[in-house]
Design a protein around this motif. Structure first.
Motif, PDB file in Angstrom:
ATOM      1  N   UNK A 256       0.692  -1.243  -0.001  1.00  0.00           N
ATOM      2  CA  UNK A 256       0.019   0.021   0.151  1.00  0.00           C
ATOM      3  C   UNK A 256       1.012   1.342  -0.099  1.00  0.00           C
ATOM      4  N   UNK A 257       1.850   1.251   0.642  1.00  0.00           N
ATOM      5  CA  UNK A 257       2.730   2.389   0.819  1.00  0.00           C
ATOM      6  C   UNK A 257       3.571   2.696  -0.605  1.00  0.00           C
ATOM      7  N   UNK A 258       3.845   1.464  -1.154  1.00  0.00           N
ATOM      8  CA  UNK A 258       4.395   1.796  -2.598  1.00  0.00           C
ATOM      9  C   UNK A 258       3.374   2.154  -3.573  1.00  0.00           C
ATOM     10  N   UNK A 259       2.171   1.433  -3.508  1.00  0.00           N
ATOM     11  CA  UNK A 259       0.921   2.218  -4.320  1.00  0.00           C
ATOM     12  C   UNK A 259       0.693   3.712  -4.191  1.00  0.00           C
ATOM     13  N   UNK A 260       0.806   4.223  -3.003  1.00  0.00           N
ATOM     14  CA  UNK A 260       0.675   5.595  -2.621  1.00  0.00           C
ATOM     15  C   UNK A 260       1.708   6.342  -3.496  1.00  0.00           C
ATOM     16  N   UNK A 261       2.756   5.892  -3.389  1.00  0.00           N
ATOM     17  CA  UNK A 261       3.969   6.465  -4.023  1.00  0.00           C
ATOM     18  C   UNK A 261       3.853   6.586  -5.407  1.00  0.00           C
ATOM     19  N   UNK A 262       3.035   5.255  -6.105  1.00  0.00           N
ATOM     20  CA  UNK A 262       3.128   5.111  -7.543  1.00  0.00           C
ATOM     21  C   UNK A 262       1.977   6.203  -8.070  1.00  0.00           C
ATOM     22  N   UNK A 263       0.942   6.349  -7.155  1.00  0.00           N
ATOM     23  CA  UNK A 263      -0.219   7.240  -7.366  1.00  0.00           C
ATOM     24  C   UNK A 263       0.295   8.913  -7.342  1.00  0.00           C
ATOM     25  N   UNK A 264       1.431   8.987  -6.811  1.00  0.00           N
ATOM     26  CA  UNK A 264       1.800  10.352  -6.977  1.00  0.00           C
ATOM     27  C   UNK A 264       1.637  11.195  -5.517  1.00  0.00           C
ATOM     28  N   UNK A 265       1.056  10.359  -4.563  1.00  0.00           N
ATOM     29  CA  UNK A 265       0.658  11.088  -3.178  1.00  0.00           C
ATOM     30  C   UNK A 265       1.914  11.632  -2.688  1.00  0.00           C
ATOM     31  N   UNK A 266       1.843  12.760  -1.866  1.00  0.00           N
ATOM     32  CA  UNK A 266       2.785  13.270  -1.215  1.00  0.00           C
ATOM     33  C   UNK A 266       3.398  12.391   0.063  1.00  0.00           C
ATOM     34  N   UNK A 267       4.443  12.231   0.313  1.00  0.00           N
ATOM     35  CA  UNK A 267       4.861  11.541   1.661  1.00  0.00           C
ATOM     36  C   UNK A 267       4.610  12.296   2.762  1.00  0.00           C
ATOM     37  N   UNK A 268       3.803  11.616   3.972  1.00  0.00           N
ATOM     38  CA  UNK A 268       3.512  12.588   4.986  1.00  0.00           C
ATOM     39  C   UNK A 268       4.187  11.779   6.240  1.00  0.00           C
ATOM     40  N   UNK A 269       4.094  12.616   7.048  1.00  0.00           N
ATOM     41  CA  UNK A 269       4.809  12.134   8.612  1.00  0.00           C
ATOM     42  C   UNK A 269       3.801  10.936   9.037  1.00  0.00           C
ATOM     43  N   UNK A 270       2.577  11.172   8.744  1.00  0.00           N
ATOM     44  CA  UNK A 270       1.718   9.703   9.200  1.00  0.00           C
ATOM     45  C   UNK A 270       2.037   8.563   8.642  1.00  0.00           C
ATOM     46  N   UNK A 271       2.344   8.497   7.298  1.00  0.00           N
ATOM     47  CA  UNK A 271       2.586   7.323   6.632  1.00  0.00           C
ATOM     48  C   UNK A 271       3.975   7.072   7.041  1.00  0.00           C
ATOM     49  N   UNK A 272       4.955   7.766   7.241  1.00  0.00           N
ATOM     50  CA  UNK A 272       5.935   7.335   7.865  1.00  0.00           C
ATOM     51  C   UNK A 272       5.985   6.693   9.149  1.00  0.00           C
ATOM     52  N   UNK A 273       5.277   7.458  10.053  1.00  0.00           N
ATOM     53  CA  UNK A 273       5.132   6.816  11.545  1.00  0.00           C
ATOM     54  C   UNK A 273       4.582   5.520  11.594  1.00  0.00           C
ATOM     55  N   UNK A 274       3.521   5.329  10.500  1.00  0.00           N
ATOM     56  CA  UNK A 274       2.973   3.898  10.176  1.00  0.00           C
ATOM     57  C   UNK A 274       4.026   2.904  10.161  1.00  0.00           C
ATOM     58  N   UNK A 275       4.823   3.224   9.386  1.00  0.00           N
ATOM     59  CA  UNK A 275       5.971   2.148   8.998  1.00  0.00           C
ATOM     60  C   UNK A 275       6.998   2.072  10.196  1.00  0.00           C
ATOM     61  N   UNK A 276       7.156   3.130  10.986  1.00  0.00           N
ATOM     62  CA  UNK A 276       8.048   3.056  12.250  1.00  0.00           C
ATOM     63  C   UNK A 276       7.375   2.031  13.164  1.00  0.00           C
TER      64      UNK A 276
END
Length: 625
Positions: free
Chosen positions: A279-299
């Motif tokens: 899902x993270x990679x799909x968000x990247x492929x769709x061109x969505x900006x990277x947010x602290x929220x998404x990064x925190x999920x990975x952490x």
């Protein structure tokens, strides 16, 4: 930018670690822009490279190929898949970083009898603040969601909420249809208020029914966050696949970043690394900006599954110029504390302060807990006194945090003092914290007194209340009293779900009756196939079979864990391997089994694998051969 390198440069030098060594042990290929031009954005890089270094984490170990690419923000489940530090590798218990701020409850009980009220996070100590953060992201503030409505603090009691809560067993749509038929209107403001209250009570079934009814209402225009809220509820109740399917039905104009990040958060909440990364990679492929929220999920994800990948995420954040949030710092502080890296933990706190980020009560509680666990009583007490402030009576909302922490330190007088401050009318969280605290102090009589007072104070008790006392009996091996409490619980008609199963399992495991605990859990699953036991329930039983060298039952339970969806974790493999070691039995195909689940052996697991390797060579076998 992040003025962070200066905060910990001296400690890094003292440890004798350099940039190249850090990147080597983190499994990340060095970037020339980082190593050659140290003056370029050095403050920004300082957070990742200096504050995160820990001598007990950076260990030279065998690792597999790394497919993590910071440049294109792509993730792979094999990325940096290795860990260092034995205890850091093995432990899968995560401390509560930040529960919701203690406040007066909105109803008679925080927890309802809703069939979904027993979430995995209730007892599994899995970063409960993540759920609060997700709720905040989804619901936003009242003005955003309700279209100019006043703050929630100014809301009065909602008659519609009362109708839904009182209509036990009835579909929310039926209640709403009758409500509208009486000539009453459901405004966006009131709908938001009701939905927020239902979510906070973990009444997800009713929340989803309300959301579905609202979407069908022609004059109720769904926003992106409304759709995201629906995705969250579907994922919680029906699974990730159904949630992903629903996303495809959302109008493209509303199928934006917050919708996908909500799905990402749910993938993380069930600890599904492969799906989370997809899902993270799909968000990247769709061109969505990277947010602290998404990064925190990975952490959060890698804190549970592979702490070494945290470095990958931090490097990605600095490359994308994503500033760490308070929750980011909390995650890192807690991870350092779990690894018993007090120096590293304090470095991150110093970094926070240098960045002008003030540690809140939750960060202080995390620090105090790890100081207490590390035997640093004076430091823990200093933090607790700072939490109390000058007038604890005025700050009595922090009492539920203070009670168990003082108990961890063995400070009976402080527990008694804080409990008295709760006064003649303690709140639910006060009761639960006091029961836990007295249980830790082995003062069963006081814990029972608090429980008795709670039963008289509340109109009815939920499974959460009974479980608090059950855990005390379990930890003190009081099986007969636990059985009696269970009987009272059954007679009261209280809902029994995964939270109670967990307390029941612990009760019998701690009493030495592991087979009985296993039988109880299996019967509970058979009677409630739609419910998923907690990870801790399985592990409590698996560890006992492991200690006994009972390979047969350990393998059976391990298989059941995989069926329940608890995959991609090193902890179960570690316990299962110990069963083979204790039984002095060879383990065939373990490396292949682990690789199939994207689990790659760290130093501890590699040591266990070598012990169960049927084909390993020893000095004696070499002579015989």
């Amino acid at each position: 930018m992040w003025a962070l390198r200066r905060a910990s440069a001296n400690s890094v030098k003292a440890q004798g670690l350099n940039l190249a060594a850090f990147r080597s042990c983190a499994g990340i290929a060095p970037f020339s822009s980082h190593t050659e031009d140290k003056s370029s954005n050095s403050q920004h890089h300082g957070f990742t490279l200096d504050s995160w270094i820990s001598s007990n984490i950076c260990q030279p170990i065998v690792h597999f190929s790394n497919h993590f690419s910071v440049g294109n923000r792509s993730l792979s489940s094999e990325a940096g898949a290795k860990s260092g530090g034995e205890e850091d590798d093995v432990e899968e218990g995560f401390s509560e970083l930040e529960a919701p701020e203690a406040s007066e409850t909105t109803g008679k009980n925080d927890e309802s009898s809703d069939s979904s009220s027993d979430s995995e996070s209730d007892l599994s100590n899995v970063d409960e603040n993540m759920e609060e953060n997700l709720e905040t992201e989804l619901m936003g503030d009242a003005e955003m969601v309700a279209g100019g409505a006043e703050s929630t603090k100014n809301w009065g009691p909602s008659p519609l909420l009362k109708l839904i809560l009182d209509a036990s067993g009835q579909a929310v749509s039926d209640v709403l249809d009758r409500y509208v038929a009486e000539g009453k209107d459901v405004s966006r403001t009131e709908a938001y208020q009701v939905l927020l209250n239902l979510r906070r009570r973990k009444m997800y079934v009713k929340s989803l029914q309300l959301s579905e009814w609202l979407e069908k209402k022609e004059d109720f225009d769904f926003t992106e966050r409304d759709y995201a809220s629906r995705v969250d509820l579907i994922a919680k109740l029906r699974g990730l696949d159904k949630a992903e399917y629903y996303i495809d039905t959302i109008p493209k104009s509303h199928r934006q970043e917050v919708v996908y990040r909500t799905l990402l958060a749910n993938c993380v909440s069930v600890t599904n690394p492969a799906k989370s990364e997809e899902i993270f990679n799909k968000m990247k492929d769709l061109g969505f900006p990277l947010t602290a929220f998404a990064c925190n999920q990975l952490l959060v994800l890698y804190k549970r599954t592979d702490k070494r990948k945290i470095a990958d995420v931090l490097l990605m954040m600095e490359k994308e110029d994503i500033k760490p949030t308070l929750f980011t710092y909390q995650l890192l502080i807690d991870t350092k504390g779990i690894a018993n890296d007090v120096v590293g933990m304090e470095q991150i706190v110093a970094t926070m302060r240098a960045e002008g980020v003030k540690p809140n009560i939750r960060v202080q509680a995390t620090l105090a807990r790890h100081y207490a666990n590390g035997g640093l009583k004076e430091k823990a007490e200093a933090v607790l006194k700072e939490m109390e402030g000058d007038d604890l009576q005025a700050n009595r909302w922090i009492c539920p945090m203070l009670l168990p922490l003082y108990a961890d330190l063995g400070n009976t007088d402080d527990v008694e003092r804080v409990w008295k401050i709760c006064g003649s009318k303690p709140r639910q969280q006060d009761y639960l914290a006091a029961i836990e605290a007295w249980g830790k102090l082995k003062n069963i009589e006081q814990a029972e007194a608090v429980f008795k007072k709670m039963t008289k104070s509340l109109r009815s008790l939920s499974s959460k209340h009974y479980s608090a006392m059950l855990k005390v009996y379990a930890e003190n091996k009081m099986l007969s009293k636990g059985k009696q409490l269970l009987k009272e619980m059954g007679d009261s008609g209280c809902y029994i779900g995964p939270v109670v199963w967990d307390a029941l399992v612990m009760l019998y495991v701690d009493a030495g009756e592991v087979e009985k605990a296993d039988s109880i859990l299996q019967k509970a699953i058979e009677k409630n196939p739609q419910k998923k036991p907690l990870f801790s329930s399985y592990m409590a039983i698996l560890d006992q079979y492991s200690n006994k060298g009972d390979v047969h039952n350990a393998e059976k339970l391990f298989y059941r864990m995989k069926q329940a969806g608890y995959v991609s974790r090193a902890r179960p493999f570690h316990s299962l391997l110990r069963a083979y070691v204790n039984a002095k039995a060879p383990g065939y195909g373990f490396r292949e089994r682990m690789k199939a689940d994207n689990i790659f052996p760290n130093r501890t697991l590699a040591g266990l694998l070598s012990q169960v390797d049927a084909f390993r060579k020893t000095s004696v076998s070499d002579l015989i051969d």
